[in-house]
Design an enzyme around this catalytic site. Sequence first.
Site, PDB file in Angstrom:
ATOM      1  N   GLU A  86     -11.206 -10.983  -1.198  1.00  0.00           N
ATOM      2  CA  GLU A  86     -10.822 -10.187  -0.027  1.00  0.00           C
ATOM      3  C   GLU A  86     -12.070  -9.620   0.645  1.00  0.00           C
ATOM      4  O   GLU A  86     -12.557  -8.546   0.243  1.00  0.00           O
ATOM      5  CB  GLU A  86      -9.935  -9.012  -0.456  1.00  0.00           C
ATOM      6  CG  GLU A  86      -8.595  -9.398  -1.016  1.00  0.00           C
ATOM      7  CD  GLU A  86      -7.576  -8.286  -0.763  1.00  0.00           C
ATOM      8  OE1 GLU A  86      -6.593  -8.528  -0.056  1.00  0.00           O
ATOM      9  OE2 GLU A  86      -7.783  -7.167  -1.255  1.00  0.00           O
TER      10      GLU A  86
ATOM     11  N   GLY B  21      -7.175  -5.403   7.022  1.00  0.00           N
ATOM     12  CA  GLY B  21      -6.592  -4.496   8.016  1.00  0.00           C
ATOM     13  C   GLY B  21      -7.246  -4.537   9.383  1.00  0.00           C
ATOM     14  O   GLY B  21      -7.030  -3.660  10.209  1.00  0.00           O
TER      15      GLY B  21
ATOM     16  N   HIS C 292      -9.132  -2.966  -5.900  1.00  0.00           N
ATOM     17  CA  HIS C 292      -8.962  -3.182  -4.455  1.00  0.00           C
ATOM     18  C   HIS C 292     -10.025  -2.366  -3.719  1.00  0.00           C
ATOM     19  O   HIS C 292     -10.366  -1.254  -4.141  1.00  0.00           O
ATOM     20  CB  HIS C 292      -7.553  -2.751  -4.033  1.00  0.00           C
ATOM     21  CG  HIS C 292      -7.229  -3.145  -2.630  1.00  0.00           C
ATOM     22  ND1 HIS C 292      -7.731  -2.476  -1.543  1.00  0.00           N
ATOM     23  CD2 HIS C 292      -6.480  -4.167  -2.133  1.00  0.00           C
ATOM     24  CE1 HIS C 292      -7.292  -3.064  -0.436  1.00  0.00           C
ATOM     25  NE2 HIS C 292      -6.525  -4.092  -0.769  1.00  0.00           N
TER      26      HIS C 292
ATOM     27  N   LYS D   1       0.856  -1.199   0.000  1.00  0.00           N
ATOM     28  CA  LYS D   1       0.000   0.000   0.000  1.00  0.00           C
ATOM     29  C   LYS D   1       0.895   1.253   0.000  1.00  0.00           C
ATOM     30  O   LYS D   1       1.930   1.238  -0.651  1.00  0.00           O
ATOM     31  CB  LYS D   1      -0.983  -0.047   1.168  1.00  0.00           C
ATOM     32  CG  LYS D   1      -1.720  -1.396   1.202  1.00  0.00           C
ATOM     33  CD  LYS D   1      -2.838  -1.473   2.170  1.00  0.00           C
ATOM     34  CE  LYS D   1      -3.455  -2.865   2.104  1.00  0.00           C
ATOM     35  NZ  LYS D   1      -4.615  -3.024   2.928  1.00  0.00           N
TER      36      LYS D   1
HETATM   37  P1  PGA Z   1      -4.199  -6.759   5.196  1.00  0.00           P
HETATM   38  O1  PGA Z   1      -4.491  -6.179   3.741  1.00  0.00           O
HETATM   39  O2  PGA Z   1      -3.360  -8.001   5.026  1.00  0.00           O
HETATM   40  O3  PGA Z   1      -3.492  -5.666   5.915  1.00  0.00           O
HETATM   41  O4  PGA Z   1      -5.525  -7.094   5.807  1.00  0.00           O
HETATM   42  C1  PGA Z   1      -4.787  -7.030   2.680  1.00  0.00           C
HETATM   43  C2  PGA Z   1      -5.074  -6.215   1.440  1.00  0.00           C
HETATM   44  O5  PGA Z   1      -5.635  -5.131   1.545  1.00  0.00           O
HETATM   45  O6  PGA Z   1      -4.739  -6.628   0.323  1.00  0.00           O
END
Ligand code: PGA
Length: 251
Positions: A165, A171, A93, A11
């Site tokens: 996802e 997160g 995303h 990110k």
């Molecule tokens: P995360 O993010 O592993 O921090 O939950 C995954 C993503 O957004 O691809």
Amino acid sequence: MKRKVIIANWKLNGNRSKIKKYIKKLKKLNHKNIDISISPPIPYLWFTHLLTKNTNITTTSQNMDINISGPFTGEISGENLKDIKVKYVIIGHSERKKYHYENNKTILKKIIIAKKKKITPIICIGENIQEYIKNKSINTCKKQIQYLIEHSNINILENTIIAYEPIWAIGTGKNATTNHINKINNFILDYISKINKDIISNIKIIYGGSVNYKNSYEIISQKNINGLLVGNASTDINKFKKIIESIKINN
Ligand code: PGA
């Protein structure tokens, strides 16, 4: 068996000095059986590529524009990404949907461009918390895939990666259970194969959402899970190393 792929989605984190140290440590790991791809902030893609040259570590872009070239100030095109040897591009995303108004229409356009440029699209799908609570996860994921098929055709999914996802898992530290992930993945595979079973062998389905070294092996060892999209735990090389090792040890 499909080769497993792990994408490190940094990110908006990282800088040159961090990338140097990170790649140095990553290169020492033996991960011949897994494809690893690093997705730094876009300005560092070329730098990351140079540092990983002659290894099997590749780069992934976190985004791409719907245009190839022209008066689109501030954008990054599929043409640019191809030129700097990017292998995968994350499309749709949930953070881009939330903060940058990405929608089904732009997602489809981006997938078409990525495929034209021979960059493998990682198409993100997933339900929000309300949909999850109301047991509508399958329905939401179906609609997201259905849109793509109905507005192009089933071949749009050929040679792509679908990243399941769940938004509520990103997160938050709360990953989806393998039971839940399997339910969604099996549905997706079934749904696509009812339309064209031949393309299934060219599609990978990966999982993302609070993956860490404690849950990585259980998730990736499921039959229909071909990889992981790791956010937070991928920004720290020691944590990411543990994820890769957890998979290797149990391979
Ligand atoms: P995360 O993010 O592993 O921090 O939950 C995954 C993503 O957004 O691809």
